[in-house]
Design a protein around this motif. Sequence first.
Motif, PDB file in Angstrom:
ATOM      1  N   SER A  98       0.845  -1.198   0.000  1.00  0.00           N
ATOM      2  CA  SER A  98       0.000   0.000   0.000  1.00  0.00           C
ATOM      3  C   SER A  98       0.878   1.245   0.000  1.00  0.00           C
ATOM      4  O   SER A  98       2.094   1.179   0.231  1.00  0.00           O
ATOM      5  N   ILE A  99       0.253   2.388  -0.227  1.00  0.00           N
ATOM      6  CA  ILE A  99       0.974   3.654  -0.213  1.00  0.00           C
ATOM      7  C   ILE A  99       1.662   3.848   1.136  1.00  0.00           C
ATOM      8  O   ILE A  99       2.846   4.180   1.210  1.00  0.00           O
ATOM      9  N   GLU A 100       0.925   3.625   2.219  1.00  0.00           N
ATOM     10  CA  GLU A 100       1.510   3.815   3.547  1.00  0.00           C
ATOM     11  C   GLU A 100       2.649   2.834   3.793  1.00  0.00           C
ATOM     12  O   GLU A 100       3.688   3.202   4.357  1.00  0.00           O
ATOM     13  N   GLN A 101       2.495   1.609   3.359  1.00  0.00           N
ATOM     14  CA  GLN A 101       3.559   0.618   3.543  1.00  0.00           C
ATOM     15  C   GLN A 101       4.810   1.007   2.759  1.00  0.00           C
ATOM     16  O   GLN A 101       5.938   0.856   3.248  1.00  0.00           O
ATOM     17  N   ASN A 102       4.621   1.515   1.539  1.00  0.00           N
ATOM     18  CA  ASN A 102       5.767   1.961   0.753  1.00  0.00           C
ATOM     19  C   ASN A 102       6.551   3.047   1.485  1.00  0.00           C
ATOM     20  O   ASN A 102       7.791   3.056   1.458  1.00  0.00           O
ATOM     21  N   VAL A 103       5.842   3.953   2.125  1.00  0.00           N
ATOM     22  CA  VAL A 103       6.497   5.043   2.846  1.00  0.00           C
ATOM     23  C   VAL A 103       7.185   4.520   4.104  1.00  0.00           C
ATOM     24  O   VAL A 103       8.349   4.832   4.382  1.00  0.00           O
ATOM     25  N   ARG A 104       6.490   3.684   4.871  1.00  0.00           N
ATOM     26  CA  ARG A 104       7.053   3.205   6.142  1.00  0.00           C
ATOM     27  C   ARG A 104       8.245   2.272   5.932  1.00  0.00           C
ATOM     28  O   ARG A 104       9.161   2.234   6.758  1.00  0.00           O
ATOM     29  N   LEU A 105       8.264   1.522   4.838  1.00  0.00           N
ATOM     30  CA  LEU A 105       9.374   0.604   4.593  1.00  0.00           C
ATOM     31  C   LEU A 105      10.700   1.340   4.368  1.00  0.00           C
ATOM     32  O   LEU A 105      11.774   0.729   4.509  1.00  0.00           O
ATOM     33  N   ALA A 106      10.631   2.608   4.021  1.00  0.00           N
ATOM     34  CA  ALA A 106      11.853   3.384   3.819  1.00  0.00           C
ATOM     35  C   ALA A 106      12.450   3.869   5.140  1.00  0.00           C
ATOM     36  O   ALA A 106      13.592   4.350   5.164  1.00  0.00           O
ATOM     37  N   LEU A 107      11.707   3.748   6.220  1.00  0.00           N
ATOM     38  CA  LEU A 107      12.175   4.191   7.531  1.00  0.00           C
ATOM     39  C   LEU A 107      13.053   3.126   8.179  1.00  0.00           C
ATOM     40  O   LEU A 107      12.888   1.924   7.915  1.00  0.00           O
ATOM     41  N   PRO A 108      13.980   3.528   9.051  1.00  0.00           N
ATOM     42  CA  PRO A 108      14.686   2.537   9.864  1.00  0.00           C
ATOM     43  C   PRO A 108      13.673   1.713  10.650  1.00  0.00           C
ATOM     44  O   PRO A 108      12.625   2.231  11.058  1.00  0.00           O
ATOM     45  N   ARG A 109      13.967   0.452  10.860  1.00  0.00           N
ATOM     46  CA  ARG A 109      13.006  -0.454  11.495  1.00  0.00           C
ATOM     47  C   ARG A 109      12.452   0.099  12.806  1.00  0.00           C
ATOM     48  O   ARG A 109      11.260  -0.012  13.086  1.00  0.00           O
ATOM     49  N   GLU A 110      13.313   0.724  13.589  1.00  0.00           N
ATOM     50  CA  GLU A 110      12.876   1.211  14.901  1.00  0.00           C
ATOM     51  C   GLU A 110      11.964   2.426  14.810  1.00  0.00           C
ATOM     52  O   GLU A 110      11.327   2.813  15.796  1.00  0.00           O
TER      53      GLU A 110
END
Length: 251
Positions: A98-110
């Motif tokens: 999803s759009i939100e998942q695409n954005v969050r996956l670019a963040l460091p895991r923590e």
Amino acid sequence: MSAAGADTAPVLRVAIARKVYGAGGPEPVEAVRELSFQVTAGEIVCLIGPSGAGKTTTLRILLGLDRDFEGRIAPEPGGEGARLGMVFQEPRLLPWRSIEQNVRLALPRERRGRDLDDLFESLGLAPWRGRYPGALSLGMQRRVSLARALADEPRLLVLDEPFVSLDDAAAAGLRGLVTGAVERFGTSVLMVTHNVAEAIEIADRLLLLSARPARLIGEERLAVPRARRDRAFVEATRAALAARYPGVVAG
């Protein structure tokens, strides 16, 4: 007015003495020579040069994708304090996320659980968070790329021809979002483009590169506030630049 005057501390220092492809081989190609510049806090800087001038090579060096060069980048690419976000020409989104998942996956895991409501709202993406990239136009996909780059609150946002292939309305909307991000989040911007009119509309400062090997041949500061840069101003400025830099800016 730009936020650049609020804090003039550099967020990026570039000093590329020399970059050669195929050094030691039968036909070495010198791509960059004595290219030095900096970007200050809250500033939008556009790097302009003819096709093949070495703009992409410079970006690869800034991103740490090419470390085979003479010179120095500060902060060190990928090192502590770099905090760099990147928007490529193509959105490069995962179609099964999803759009939100695409954005969050670019963040460091923590940091993937952090609140992104303000970011999605500011970029007009709040209603689309649960959709998939295939449901979005190219312009909206580019907004998602911008959200992904801004999600980790970078000090510097690097844009590689971010408005290419967009119609005038979509490109103008995305330019507004980039300048809004500078004002809202305090982000600095380095944009690579061959579109001089586009650069005049958005930049605080223009850096003009020679043909290969790329070197800095001119620096132009745009003192007129962006809100007052109408079509007449853009065309007059472009014409003046073409007269000063005939090999870089088309007449």
